[in-house]
Design a protein around this motif. Structure first.
Motif, PDB file in Angstrom:
ATOM      1  N   HIS A 482       0.958  -1.104   0.005  1.00 32.86           N
ATOM      2  CA  HIS A 482       0.077   0.079   0.160  1.00 32.86           C
ATOM      3  C   HIS A 482       0.977   1.343  -0.016  1.00 32.86           C
ATOM      4  N   GLU A 483       0.399   2.187  -0.538  1.00 33.69           N
ATOM      5  CA  GLU A 483       1.290   3.334  -0.778  1.00 33.69           C
ATOM      6  C   GLU A 483       1.747   3.971   0.716  1.00 33.69           C
ATOM      7  N   ARG A 484       0.940   3.734   1.597  1.00 31.48           N
ATOM      8  CA  ARG A 484       1.337   4.189   3.186  1.00 31.48           C
ATOM      9  C   ARG A 484       2.828   3.743   3.409  1.00 31.48           C
ATOM     10  N   VAL A 485       3.499   2.950   2.652  1.00 34.98           N
ATOM     11  CA  VAL A 485       4.930   2.306   3.091  1.00 34.98           C
ATOM     12  C   VAL A 485       5.747   3.511   2.756  1.00 34.98           C
ATOM     13  N   LEU A 486       5.166   4.339   1.742  1.00 39.87           N
ATOM     14  CA  LEU A 486       6.163   5.595   1.402  1.00 39.87           C
ATOM     15  C   LEU A 486       6.429   6.301   2.402  1.00 39.87           C
ATOM     16  N   ARG A 487       5.457   6.631   3.379  1.00 41.65           N
ATOM     17  CA  ARG A 487       5.598   7.372   4.425  1.00 41.65           C
ATOM     18  C   ARG A 487       6.621   6.854   5.365  1.00 41.65           C
ATOM     19  N   GLU A 488       6.636   5.458   5.440  1.00 43.72           N
ATOM     20  CA  GLU A 488       7.663   5.008   6.372  1.00 43.72           C
ATOM     21  C   GLU A 488       8.985   4.910   5.718  1.00 43.72           C
ATOM     22  N   LEU A 489       9.217   4.823   4.472  1.00 43.90           N
ATOM     23  CA  LEU A 489      10.361   5.033   4.051  1.00 43.90           C
ATOM     24  C   LEU A 489      10.943   6.426   3.970  1.00 43.90           C
ATOM     25  N   ALA A 490      10.042   7.430   4.127  1.00 41.74           N
ATOM     26  CA  ALA A 490      10.236   8.836   4.265  1.00 41.74           C
ATOM     27  C   ALA A 490      10.903   9.022   5.529  1.00 41.74           C
ATOM     28  N   ARG A 491      10.557   8.344   6.526  1.00 44.76           N
ATOM     29  CA  ARG A 491      11.077   8.389   7.855  1.00 44.76           C
ATOM     30  C   ARG A 491      12.254   7.919   8.028  1.00 44.76           C
ATOM     31  N   LEU A 492      12.842   6.799   7.159  1.00 46.50           N
ATOM     32  CA  LEU A 492      14.342   6.461   7.602  1.00 46.50           C
ATOM     33  C   LEU A 492      15.334   7.597   7.337  1.00 46.50           C
ATOM     34  N   PRO A 493      16.537   7.094   8.123  1.00 44.00           N
ATOM     35  CA  PRO A 493      17.612   8.037   8.069  1.00 44.00           C
ATOM     36  C   PRO A 493      18.233   8.257   6.540  1.00 44.00           C
ATOM     37  N   GLY A 494      18.267   9.779   6.544  1.00 44.36           N
ATOM     38  CA  GLY A 494      19.054  10.262   5.163  1.00 44.36           C
ATOM     39  C   GLY A 494      17.735  10.309   4.035  1.00 44.36           C
ATOM     40  N   VAL A 495      16.688   9.834   4.146  1.00 43.37           N
ATOM     41  CA  VAL A 495      15.677  10.172   2.889  1.00 43.37           C
ATOM     42  C   VAL A 495      15.246  11.409   2.879  1.00 43.37           C
TER      43      VAL A 495
END
Lengths: 787, 238
Positions: A482-495
């Motif tokens: 689901h697209e919400r995974v993008l929000r999780e990715l955005a929170r990763l360090p350096g993203v």
């Protein structure tokens, strides 16, 4: 030794420089012929042998899940020689020394026997013990990169569960000559491997006990692929069959056939150009020889030598040149071919790939050398034979010169006498002048062509990684997210930025034409991963229809405004019709594109994505990689710089090496043509130059006539060579185009400048070399001898 | 009585050897000779007697291996290549048995080749008129007979108003009638321009047109005699 043979050898010793020039050019042509034709044949035979011996699948299909009995039903279908049902999946491998996640394609091995389709070649170690569920085989390229050996442990994550497996052996498979990770288009053995496991163990690990999710098939010789595909599709449809595809959609097989077609293009186009130039050189050299041997020919005839003997004597010069070239070409071609096979072996994991040109190639090369000798010698020998003895014995009348056209003469009046000599000679001997011009122009064009290749690669890479794919990292998910995974990715360090991509494997059809390809959903306003058209501008796929690559549109026979039916082969497997709204020519990977959200709606899976692109802070790279490695949903992480390096390596090792060899040969040819032209021009002007020296012209003034003529011919040849090089490059790039790579036509001024510079340097060097002979002219003996 | 003019060439003990050791060929073995301005000197002798070697050395095309040879102040034996080129350019006109015309240039242009680089040349047309070719100015060598070609070669040699004209068997490739016309041109130039002329021949009859005849044999001067009277070429028969 007969006197004529002795004469031949002595004359040859005198002509050694020309013999070397002709030998080098013709030898290069023959070497190219041996190398390209031989390599093409060797690679094709190696592939076919491998495919044949290992029972390479003709057809394949993925499916969601089917019980084993469906496999027996498949085996009963007509037209199938072998069926192998398999369990496949994606797993993650934990390798401490690799920072980014390493994924593996998992493929099951049948219990207690070898696969009947896509069999493996064991490179070292042993087959997994049927009694042990933890033994696996890994593919050769992956094992080599990571230094894995039989007996080593392999730490894997299978559906979230960690398992420590043991490598029992290293293998290669016809299916993975090129092992490419899902979502990628290039092999990257550092972070992608293939792991073969026992069927039972893998089935258990992937929850596919007593079932399969992949099938590979071999057809009987007389079967119709189309009919069999339809039968298989029908049987698999209730089990989530994703549609049968042939070798044309198997990435590894496609790479191989693309490489083969590029080799074939090179083999059929390049050697003939060299041979043509060699024929020119032989013709020029022998014509000059016959002209200087006029009196000898008359004498031989006066002594009663027959025409045939005289013809043979002069033809022997060409034959000796060609024998020299043939030896050089065969040895060099064999040597370079062997080296090329080593390179190919490293790129293509074919178990046996030797450079075996075969008798046909060797004999073909000899035949070509002989043909060049005969064609090159024909005119000169005919002239020798047709000289009546009396005429040959009397001094030749001065060459007939006429006044040029009134306009030219008016212009010539402004020139000094030496310039007039030069102009009249060029115009008086148009064929000879044209030969020199053509030789130089061809050499220049070939230089441009071969030197242009790295520029093309640079352009492909700079467009792909600079304009199209501006992400630093691309992330591929094991399953659609689901697209919400993008929000999780955005929170990763350096993203710093995140962008989604939706891909669907679909069957596109228009009327009777069907084509399996990827339909890619690009988000509106995408800026990390953009689709770039031929004009290097980003193309925004539309929501109201398909944007098709020209190649795919051609196969479907559709244009803008036509409607195309789409059947999804996975997910909800919906089918719908959309109009084609635009055609583009993408640089890498030709497919179909749509707006991401619109595509999600049409597939009835809105807000779902398959991959994500990240823009990151370079300083956070290692931290981010470690974090990504710990996320089980992610099976692939590609850092753009790695991808760029592997793309470059792919070019450098395959076609790039060929281009390098070709460039070397082109340099030899340019030098050979330049030298030959200078030498022959000197031969023809020797008497005039001696006359000038006797009349009190200084060496530099006398040489001016020689150098001036070459200079004028060079000046004429350069624009022709530039245009020819331009046209040839354009044509060759279009010949090189494959489904995966579109080769842009690149006009790279430095390439042209380099080529011109080299050709000018070669001609100047050759001219100065020959000019030394002007200084050494024995004025008295030249002038006192008859011509 | 006016003071004697200095000689054009002063040759002393001139030697020329080709090769070394047992293979050495002595082409000239100590030649002494002086040649006065305006002379028409005939060098007579069989082939291999050394006359061509001498002519080549006098023309700056070859160098002696011994003795001395001077052209005015210039020592032809020691002058470097550039000096010899300048010497040929300004002072020497050559005529060979084979005409050595540039086939790609017309008669006039062949002469202009020289007049373009000479200091004080005569017009090309005038040089060609002097050898009787005023009507053939725009013909290419291939359009001229052998005699005509040789006369173009003479015109080319004299157009720069050379100090010396060196002719090596200029009639060797021609029939009698044509040869006579060529010789007439040479004599006319010698008389009208006062050009010192050296003429090589192995034909004793032709020797009669000169002021002086030097006979060569085996690399040496056998005799050096003045002709009591010069015979006009038209009176020759060979």
């Amino acid at each position: 030794m007969k006197p004529l043979d002795r004469k031949l050898w002595r004359d040859l010793r005198r002509l050694w420089m020309q013999a070397i020039a002709v030998g080098l050019v013709l030898g290069s042509g023959i070497a190219l012929f041996v190398m390209s034709t031989g390599m093409y044949g060797s690679l094709e035979r190696a592939r076919d042998r491998y495919y044949d011996r290992s029972h390479m699948a003709d057809l394949a299909s993925a499916l969601v899940r089917a019980p084993d009995r469906v496999g027996r039903e498949l085996a009963a279908l007509p037209g199938l020689a072998a069926v192998e049902t398999r369990v496949t999946g994606i797993g993650l491998i934990s390798l401490p020394e690799v920072v980014e996640p390493v994924s593996a394609r998992l493929v099951s091995l049948p219990a207690g026997r070898r696969p009947t389709v896509n069999d493996l070649v064991l490179r070292s170690g042993a087959w997994p013990d049927a009694q042990r569920s933890d033994e696996v085989l890994v593919n050769e390229a992956f094992a080599e990169v990571h230094g894995l050996r039989p007996g080593d442990p392999l730490d894997m994550l299978l559906r979230g569960k960690r398992r420590v497996l043991r490598i029992s052996g290293i293998a290669s498979s016809p299916e993975f000559v090129f092992a490419v990770a899902p979502g990628d288009i290039l092999p990257e053995p550092r972070r992608f491997g293939v792991v073969w496991m026992g069927r039972e163990a893998l089935g258990r690990a992937l929850d596919l006990d007593g079932a399969f999710n992949d099938v590979v098939l071999r057809l009987t010789p007389d079967a119709s692929a189309r009919a069999v595909s339809a039968d298989v599709d029908r049987l698999l449809a209730p089990h989530g069959g994703r549609g049968v595809y042939g070798r044309d959609r198997m990435l590894s097989a496609r790479y191989l056939s693309d490489e083969l077609s590029q080799l074939r293009t090179m083999a059929s186009v390049l050697p003939p150009v060299f041979l043509l130039v060699a024929v020119f050189l032989i013709n020029v050299t022998l014509s000059r020889l016959v002209a200087t041997e006029r009196a000898n020919i008359g004498l031989l005839k006066a002594f009663g030598y027959r025409n045939g003997v005289i013809a043979l004597h002069y033809a022997e010069f060409a034959l000796v040149f060609c024998a020299l070239a043939a030896v050089l070409g065969l040895v060099l071609g064999g040597f370079v071919g062997g080296y090329m096979a080593d390179i190919y072996r490293a790129v293509y994991r074919l178990p046996v790939l030797e450079f075996e040109p075969g008798w046909a190639t060797w004999l073909g090369a000899l035949g070509v050398a002989l043909l060049a000798a005969v064609l090159g010698a024909a005119v000169a020998v005919a002239r020798a034979v047709s000289l009546p003895p009396a005429t040959a014995l009397s001094p030749p009348a001065p060459t007939h010169f006429g006044r040029l056209g009134a306009g030219v003469e008016r212009a010539a009046r402004r020139l000094d006498a030496r310039a007039r000599m030069l102009v009249r000679r060029i115009v008086r001997f148009p064929r000879r002048s044209a030969t020199t011009v053509a030789g130089i122009a061809f050499a220049l064009a070939l230089l441009i062509l071969s030197d242009n290749f790295p520029a093309v690669v640079d352009r492909i890479i700079s467009i792909n990684f600079g304009v199209a794919q501006r992400m630093d990292v691309s992330v591929t998910f094991a399953e659609r997210q689901h697209e919400r995974v993008l929000r999780e990715l955005a929170r990763l360090p350096g993203v710093e930025a995140v962008e989604p991509l939706r891909t669907a494997e679909v069957i596109l059809s228009a009327g009777p034409r069907r084509q399996r390809d990827a339909l890619i959903g690009v988000p509106e306003g995408a800026w990390l991963n953009r689709i770039i058209g031929e004009d290097e501008r980003p193309v925004q796929p539309r929501a109201d229809g398909l944007t098709l690559s020209e190649g795919l549109a051609g196969k479907l026979g559709v244009g803008v405004g036509d409607r195309v039916r789409i059947e999804a082969t996975d997910g909800r497997r919906v089918a719908f019709e959309v109009p084609v709204v635009a055609l583009i020519k993408p640089f890498i990977g030709g497919a179909a594109y749509m707006d991401q959200r619109a595509l999600g709606r049409l597939l009835r899976e809105p807000e779902r994505i398959d991959s994500a692109y990240l823009r990151i802070d370079p300083a956070a790279r290692d931290v981010l990689a470690a974090r990504l490695k710990g996320i089980p949903a992610i099976v692939g992480v590609t850092f753009a710089d790695n991808a760029e390096a592997s793309l470059r390596q792919l070019f450098d090792q395959g076609t790039g090496f060929f281009a390098f060899m070709f460039l070397s040969f082109s340099l030899v040819m340019a030098a050979g043509v330049a030298f030959s032209a200078a030498r022959v021009t000197l031969g023809e002007q020797e008497r005039d130059l001696a006359t000038l020296r006797v009349l009190g012209f200084r060496r530099s003034e006398a040489s001016w006539v020689l150098l001036g003529e070459l200079g004028v011919l060079l000046a004429v040849a350069i624009p022709i060579g530039l245009v020819l090089g331009f046209a040839l490059s354009q044509w060759l790039m279009s010949e090189f185009e494959t489904e995966i790579f579109s080769f842009p036509f690149v006009f790279d001024p430095p390439t042209y400048a380099r080529a011109v510079l080299f050709v000018v340097a070669a001609v100047v060097a050759a001219a100065l070399w020959v000019r030394r002979d002007v200084d050494r002219l024995d004025l008295v003996s030249v002038l006192k001898s008859r011509e | 009585m006016s003071a004697p003019r200095p000689p054009v060439f002063e040759v002393r003990g001139l030697e020329r050897t080709y090769g070394e050791g047992t293979a050495a060929v002595h082409a000239l073995r100590g030649i002494d000779l002086h040649i006065d301005p305006g002379e028409l000197l005939v060098l007579l002798g069989p082939s291999g007697s050394g006359k061509s070697t001498l002519l080549n050395i006098l023309g700056g095309l070859d160098r002696p291996t011994g003795g001395s040879v001077r052209f005015g102040d210039l020592d032809l034996g020691t002058a470097d290549d550039a000096a010899l080129t300048d010497y040929r350019r300004h002072h020497v006109g050559f005529v060979f048995q084979f005409y050595n015309l540039i086939a790609s240039l017309t008669a006039r242009e062949n002469v202009e080749l020289v007049t373009e680089v000479a200091d004080d040349p005569m017009p090309a047309d005038e040089a060609l008129r002097l050898v009787g070719l005023g009507e053939r100015l725009t013909h290419f060598p291939a359009q001229l007979s052998g005699g005509e070609q040789q006369r173009v070669a003479i015109a080319r040699a004299i157009a720069k108003r050379p100090t010396v004209l060196l002719c090596d068997e200029p009639t060797g490739a021609l029939d009698v009638a044509t040869g006579v016309r060529v010789l007439e041109s040479l004599v006319r130039i010698n008389e009208t321009l006062g050009t010192t002329t050296l003429l090589i021949t192995h034909n004793a009859d032709i020797a009669r047109i000169g002021d002086r005849v030097v006979r060569f044999a085996d690399g040496r001067v056998r005799s050096d005699e003045a002709n009591p009277t010069r015979v006009a070429p038209s009176e020759l028969h060979w």
